[in-house]
Design an enzyme around this catalytic site. Structure first.
Site, mmCIF file in Angstrom:
data_model
loop_
_atom_site.group_PDB
_atom_site.id
_atom_site.type_symbol
_atom_site.label_atom_id
_atom_site.label_comp_id
_atom_site.label_asym_id
_atom_site.label_seq_id
_atom_site.Cartn_x
_atom_site.Cartn_y
_atom_site.Cartn_z
ATOM 1 N N ASP A 1 -3.820 2.043 2.285
ATOM 2 C CA ASP A 1 -2.608 3.009 2.626
ATOM 3 C C ASP A 1 -3.251 4.472 3.147
ATOM 4 O O ASP A 1 -4.161 4.732 2.456
ATOM 5 C CB ASP A 1 -1.777 3.008 1.391
ATOM 6 C CG ASP A 1 -0.279 3.639 1.942
ATOM 7 O OD1 ASP A 1 -0.092 3.789 3.284
ATOM 8 O OD2 ASP A 1 0.516 3.775 1.202
ATOM 9 N N HIS B 1 -5.363 3.673 12.118
ATOM 10 C CA HIS B 1 -5.410 2.209 12.081
ATOM 11 C C HIS B 1 -6.668 1.782 12.222
ATOM 12 O O HIS B 1 -7.554 0.825 11.839
ATOM 13 C CB HIS B 1 -4.405 1.328 12.506
ATOM 14 C CG HIS B 1 -3.021 1.693 12.188
ATOM 15 N ND1 HIS B 1 -2.650 1.644 10.708
ATOM 16 C CD2 HIS B 1 -1.671 1.833 12.721
ATOM 17 C CE1 HIS B 1 -1.451 1.938 10.477
ATOM 18 N NE2 HIS B 1 -0.857 1.976 11.733
ATOM 19 N N LEU C 1 -18.756 -14.074 -0.367
ATOM 20 C CA LEU C 1 -17.499 -13.445 -0.647
ATOM 21 C C LEU C 1 -16.216 -14.319 -0.084
ATOM 22 O O LEU C 1 -16.478 -14.900 1.362
ATOM 23 C CB LEU C 1 -17.614 -11.790 0.088
ATOM 24 C CG LEU C 1 -16.268 -11.106 -0.169
ATOM 25 C CD1 LEU C 1 -15.855 -10.889 -1.168
ATOM 26 C CD2 LEU C 1 -16.357 -10.072 1.011
#
Ligand code: IPE
Ligand code: MG
Length: 222
Positions: free
Chosen positions: A2, A19, A113
């Site tokens: 955020d 973004h 991962l």
């Protein structure tokens, strides 16, 4: 993740620049997880509620996801990353759905991962969806159990998260992994997502190391 919009606003830039810059933080955190042998990273990129944002921003985010999946595919494969997308993909264009499925299949056997990206994800959607998935395969003759639900949640391939990091100063869950967060350690930081760098990630991990996880027991029992 955020704070992209505020990061841009502070610089008198359009929200979409935030973004775009946020994508760099995504790459940083992925690299750090690999370095530190953290096996699971789940990123909340777009919620079921984010569709309510201005169309221009929604469109930009959708094309950013699409481009990133395309551009980063080979590096995910090369880096032994297992890619997953969690969320309701039904509204995505067919081409994107196919691309996502291809990447998931191509990386399924990877042992590094596990990177899960939550797009069009909502914790409430996930729970209701899990019940419906269960219902497709079974009849509710026997009592419905927690295991029945867990096996049908979108993150069924991963253990419950140890740590939640929320950037951008807000102190709430915002309909993310509401079921899985029951015993997750929560970490809130004022740092805006585009500023979330290696040092900020390390601070979160150090804070996490200090927590005593009792799971209902007493300190003496641990
Ligand atoms: C990124 O931050 C979250 C996404 C939905 C991509 P925001 O866009 O919520 O940034 P702020 O909260 O307006 O600063
Ligand atoms: Mg926000």
């Amino acid at each position: 993740m955020d704070g992209n919009g505020r990061w841009a606003k502070k610089r008198l830039m359009p929200r979409i620049s935030g973004h775009r810059r946020g994508l760099e933080s995504v790459k940083t955190v992925i690299t750090q997880c690999q370095k530190l042998n953290i096996p699971f990273l789940t990123l909340f990129a777009f919620s079921t509620e984010n569709w309510l944002r201005p169309t221009q921003e929604v469109d930009f985010l959708m094309s950013l996801f699409q481009d990133s999946i395309k551009k980063e595919s080979s590096s995910l494969i090369k880096n032994n990353i297992r890619f997953k997308l969690i969320g309701d993909r039904k509204p995505f264009p067919k081409k994107l759905i196919d691309k996502i499925k291809d990447l998931e299949n191509l990386t399924e056997k990877n042992t590094g991962l596990t990177l899960s990206i939550a797009i069009n994800y909502g914790g409430r959607w996930d729970i209701v969806n899990a019940v419906n998935e269960y219902r497709k395969k079974n009849h509710f003759k026997k009592p419905f159990t927690q295991k029945n639900l867990i096996q049908n949640l979108s993150l069924s391939f991963a253990p419950d998260p140890d740590l939640l990091i929320r950037t951008g100063g807000e102190k709430r869950i915002s309909n993310f992994l509401i079921w899985q967060f029951s015993y997750t350690e929560l970490y809130f930081t004022e740092t805006l997502w585009p500023d979330f760098n290696e040092k900020a990630f390390t601070s979160a991990l150090i804070e996490f190391q200090k927590r005593e996880r009792r799971y209902g027991k007493t300190s003496e029992q641990i």
